[in-house]
Design an enzyme around this catalytic site. Structure first.
Site, mmCIF file in Angstrom:
data_model
loop_
_atom_site.group_PDB
_atom_site.id
_atom_site.type_symbol
_atom_site.label_atom_id
_atom_site.label_comp_id
_atom_site.label_asym_id
_atom_site.label_seq_id
_atom_site.Cartn_x
_atom_site.Cartn_y
_atom_site.Cartn_z
ATOM 1 N NE ARG A 1 6.176 0.692 -0.993
ATOM 2 C CZ ARG A 1 6.499 1.199 0.175
ATOM 3 N NH1 ARG A 1 7.012 2.399 0.250
ATOM 4 N NH2 ARG A 1 6.322 0.527 1.272
ATOM 5 C CG ASN B 1 0.012 2.394 3.614
ATOM 6 O OD1 ASN B 1 -0.985 2.388 2.894
ATOM 7 N ND2 ASN B 1 1.150 2.959 3.258
ATOM 8 N N GLY B 2 -1.089 -0.913 6.470
ATOM 9 C CA GLY B 2 -0.899 -1.743 7.667
ATOM 10 C C GLY B 2 -2.115 -2.632 7.900
ATOM 11 C CE LYS C 1 20.387 -6.863 -9.152
ATOM 12 N NZ LYS C 1 21.177 -7.406 -8.045
ATOM 13 C CG HIS D 1 34.185 -36.192 5.176
ATOM 14 N ND1 HIS D 1 34.550 -37.451 5.603
ATOM 15 C CD2 HIS D 1 33.411 -35.679 6.164
ATOM 16 C CE1 HIS D 1 34.002 -37.694 6.776
ATOM 17 N NE2 HIS D 1 33.318 -36.627 7.149
ATOM 18 C CD GLU E 1 27.516 -13.097 -7.641
ATOM 19 O OE1 GLU E 1 26.483 -13.319 -8.266
ATOM 20 O OE2 GLU E 1 27.518 -12.491 -6.538
ATOM 21 C CD1 TRP F 1 -0.302 -6.537 -0.488
ATOM 22 C CD2 TRP F 1 0.378 -6.138 -2.566
ATOM 23 N NE1 TRP F 1 0.373 -7.631 -0.932
ATOM 24 C CE2 TRP F 1 0.809 -7.428 -2.202
ATOM 25 C CE3 TRP F 1 0.692 -5.673 -3.847
ATOM 26 C CZ2 TRP F 1 1.523 -8.252 -3.056
ATOM 27 C CZ3 TRP F 1 1.409 -6.487 -4.692
ATOM 28 C CH2 TRP F 1 1.818 -7.755 -4.298
ATOM 29 C CD GLU G 1 24.886 -14.362 -1.204
ATOM 30 O OE1 GLU G 1 24.648 -15.351 -1.914
ATOM 31 O OE2 GLU G 1 24.846 -13.201 -1.644
ATOM 32 C CE LYS H 1 27.082 -11.502 -3.855
ATOM 33 N NZ LYS H 1 25.735 -11.954 -3.721
ATOM 34 C CB CYS I 1 -0.865 0.034 1.251
ATOM 35 S SG CYS I 1 -1.930 -1.383 1.426
HETATM 36 C C1 G6P Z 1 21.425 -13.635 -11.308
HETATM 37 C C2 G6P Z 1 21.961 -12.501 -10.438
HETATM 38 C C3 G6P Z 1 22.041 -12.954 -8.979
HETATM 39 C C4 G6P Z 1 20.689 -13.459 -8.510
HETATM 40 C C5 G6P Z 1 20.140 -14.540 -9.436
HETATM 41 C C6 G6P Z 1 18.686 -14.849 -9.129
HETATM 42 O O1 G6P Z 1 22.344 -14.667 -11.344
HETATM 43 O O2 G6P Z 1 23.234 -12.105 -10.883
HETATM 44 O O3 G6P Z 1 22.442 -11.877 -8.167
HETATM 45 O O4 G6P Z 1 20.804 -13.955 -7.215
HETATM 46 O O5 G6P Z 1 20.174 -14.106 -10.795
HETATM 47 O O6 G6P Z 1 17.943 -13.699 -9.403
HETATM 48 P P1 G6P Z 1 16.545 -13.363 -8.742
HETATM 49 O O7 G6P Z 1 16.154 -12.046 -9.369
HETATM 50 O O8 G6P Z 1 15.609 -14.469 -9.141
HETATM 51 O O9 G6P Z 1 16.740 -13.297 -7.288
#
Ligand code: G6P
Length: 616
Positions: A27, A100-101, A611, A512, A496, A75, A489, A493, A2
């Site tokens: 949003r 909102n809420g 992205k 192992h 990447e 929403w 993760e 990073k 909202c």
């Molecule tokens: C691409 C991006 C990642 C992302 C993945 C999933 O590989 O580079 O940063 O985690 O897609 O994207 P999503 O939009 O589904 O979270």
């Protein structure tokens, strides 16, 4: 989610309200409406299901000029998306509200108000607010004073704005759990749920705090705090560069987005927490009914979003006692799966357009009950207008704002927050979560933005640590329990954006296989919160040191770990173990960032990556 926009001016403000709503469109919403006091001083409104452009067309066909008004994008949480459920809601022809809420005690208030003779024209929780206020005005005729009295009876979360034909000089507003900001103009003032909605009219803002009541007139704004004391809130000048599409003072979008995490986490929590529990309706109108039937959860996602899902599996099983499976979407979509009865299909995606994740959702929806179909689908997503959201039964939006850096950072931590909300909601509906632990975790979630800020303050320490990596070609990341996906993760990073080969292992798997790789050229990064697995982790680290491996340990300040020969310990602020995965993500993001900067790579647009991957 909202959105609220309001304006009090000497000019016609219809266009300002519509433009404000358009700026909040990203949003996600299902209907929109506007109410104004027209030239004759009467209250009038237009509401439409669908896009703001449809509301705009309705206003063009049948103009509604006015100088005081409120507008809303809805929403649905209580009652289906429809014109009668769209805001603003009226009490008679005098009073209009946007909200909102979620008002949790709306059923009791509705019964009370019905017995007083009020009739309801919508299925929303919001409508009780406007009738309650109307009733209060009978004994307290001043609108602002009446609002102060009425809000005391509301339980739940709200950001709300009201106009009245009887006091046409003002908008009155209240904030508790859902944000509101006042925009200051010259001889005119504005209100919105997000300052983004008001950038076209002002660059000066005043943020309401929890429990504040505001009276916004053309020439004056007055605010009272939760105790009814008149207060002044700081005026903030918006500077060019604070925009999502601008790096501002930061060298890269990635660093800017890492530093935005306290505020976007705060935003993702807003409107979704009551005093000691999560508001289940935040997941949609049918959420409570659906959640009550869920016996299993299947999570599907890609990349960073997949790691968020892996953390959630630990939470859902441990805290909500619900069996949970997780799989990468590109695998899930191509194999024959056996679906357990009453399984909720949960997709996680920043963009909501990732081809594999979308295909997995579509396959899941195609399964008939005879083929063992899913109970329902839930999307955890950052883009309200995405395909994933449109095609799922339930949605919880992360409110990270646009993420520009290809390497996902703030999207990940807000996904974790959303998944913790899901865990707490599931535990509550199923009765499997101890109410005391639930209240404790809600309180911890409220403190989380501050904790994240403390972790970010360690920026310079992490930058120093990054010097150990710039000449290295391989790195190992270790974690145990819910910190294992955090290690994954962290490794993702690093590879990447710095192109250093990084692998993550559950610490217990070290012996192992990967231990064979460990030598002085292979730094080992470990996340070590202070939990029951700490002692086991310490033994794993001894195994690394015994082979001459260099250790970088991010450890709880109470974990009793200290620097030594070949061991670099970075002390982390203490946090509840359940939320540690969110906090420990921060130094790993910073580490990969500074290593990449030292190596001189293209941090925001690393080679070969995109992205949003909308093709297979
Ligand atoms: C691409 C991006 C990642 C992302 C993945 C999933 O590989 O580079 O940063 O985690 O897609 O994207 P999503 O939009 O589904 O979270």
């Amino acid at each position: 989610m909202c959105g609220i926009v309001g304006a009090v001016a000497e000019r016609n403000i219809t266009a300002v309200l519509v433009e404000g709503l358009k700026r909040l469109e990203y949003r996600g919403y299902d209907s929109a409406g506007v109410a104004l006091l027209n030239e004759a001083g009467e209250l009038d409104r237009r509401r439409r299901v669908g896009k703001v452009s449809e509301l705009e067309a309705a206003l063009k066909a049948e103009p509604l000029p006015g100088r005081v008004g409120i507008a809303h994008t809805r929403w649905a949480t209580h009652g289906a998306p429809s014109e009668r459920n769209a805001h603003p809601h009226f009490s008679g022809h005098q009073l209009a509200v946007v909200h909102n809420g979620i008002i949790e005690n709306h059923d009791a208030l509705r019964d009370q108000l019905k017995s007083l003779g009020y009739s309801f024209s919508s299925d929303t929780d919001t409508e009780v607010i406007v009738h309650l206020l109307d009733h209060t005005l009978k004994s307290e005729p001043d609108l602002t004073a009446a609002l102060k009295v009425a809000v005391k009876q509301l339980h739940g979360a709200y950001g709300l704005a009201v106009i009245s034909a009887k006091q046409p000089d003002r908008i009155v507003a209240a904030r508790s759990g859902s944000p509101l900001v006042i925009g200051l103009g010259l001889g005119e003032n504005f209100l919105a749920s997000d300052q983004l909605a008001l950038r076209q009219v002002t660059d000066r803002f005043m943020y309401l705090e929890e429990g504040d009541i505001a009276q916004i007139c053309r020439d004056e704004v007055q605010i009272w705090d939760i105790d009814g004391k008149a207060v002044k809130r700081e005026q903030v000048q918006y500077h060019e560069g604070a925009e999502a599409a601008d790096k501002g003072e930061y060298r890269h979008f990635m660093l800017k987005e890492i530093h935005e995490q306290p505020s976007v986490v705060q935003r993702t929590l807003e409107g979704r927490l009551a005093d000691d529990h999560v508001l289940v309706q935040a997941f949609g109108p049918q959420a409570a009914d659906i959640f009550a039937k869920v016996k299993n959860i299947q999570i599907v996602a890609c990349g960073t979003s997949y790691h968020a899902g892996m953390v959630a599996r630990y939470w859902l099983e441990e805290l909500a006692g619900i069996p949970c499976q997780i799989e990468v979407a590109s695998e899930f979509r191509y194999r024959k799966v056996v679906v357990q009865p009453d399984t909720l299909f949960v997709s996680i995606s920043q963009s909501g357009e990732t081809a594999d994740t979308l295909a997995a959702l579509r396959n899941a929806k195609d399964l008939t009950p005879e083929q063992g179909g899913y109970l329902a689908s839930l999307a955890i997503c950052n883009v309200g207008i995405s395909s994933l959201v449109r095609e799922s039964d339930l949605t919880l939006l992360t409110l990270a704002g646009p993420e520009i850096g290809v390497a996902s950072t703030k999207a990940f931590t807000t996904q974790l927050v959303a998944l913790m909300l899901l865990t707490l909601a599931m535990g509550r509906v199923r009765g499997t979560l101890d109410p005391q632990l639930e209240a404790e975790l809600v309180a911890e979630l409220r403190r989380l933005p501050t904790r994240l800020g403390e972790a970010l303050a360690m920026d310079a320490v992490v930058e120093k640590v990054s010097e150990h990596f710039s000449e290295k070609h391989h790195t190992l990341f270790l974690g145990r329990g819910a910190q294992y996906p955090v290690a994954m993760e962290g490794a993702l990073k690093l590879k990447e954006i710095s192109y250093i080969h990084a692998e993550a292992y559950p610490a217990g798997e070290l012996k192992h296989g990967p231990l064979a790789l460990v030598d002085a050229d292979m730094p080992v990064v470990t996340v070590a919160p202070n939990n029951e697995l700490l002692e086991k982790l310490k033994s794993n680290l001894q195994e690394v040191r015994a082979r001459g491996g260099e250790l970088i340990v991010f450890a709880d300040e109470k974990a009793g770990m200290s620097n030594g020969e070949g061991t670099h310990v970075v002390n982390m602020p203490h946090i509840h173990d359940a939320l540690a995965p969110i906090l420990y993500t921060i130094p790993l993001q910073l580490l990969s960032y500074y290593v990449a900067v030292l190596k001189g790579t293209d941090v925001d647009q690393p080679r070969n990556l995109a992205k949003s991957v909308t093709v297979e």
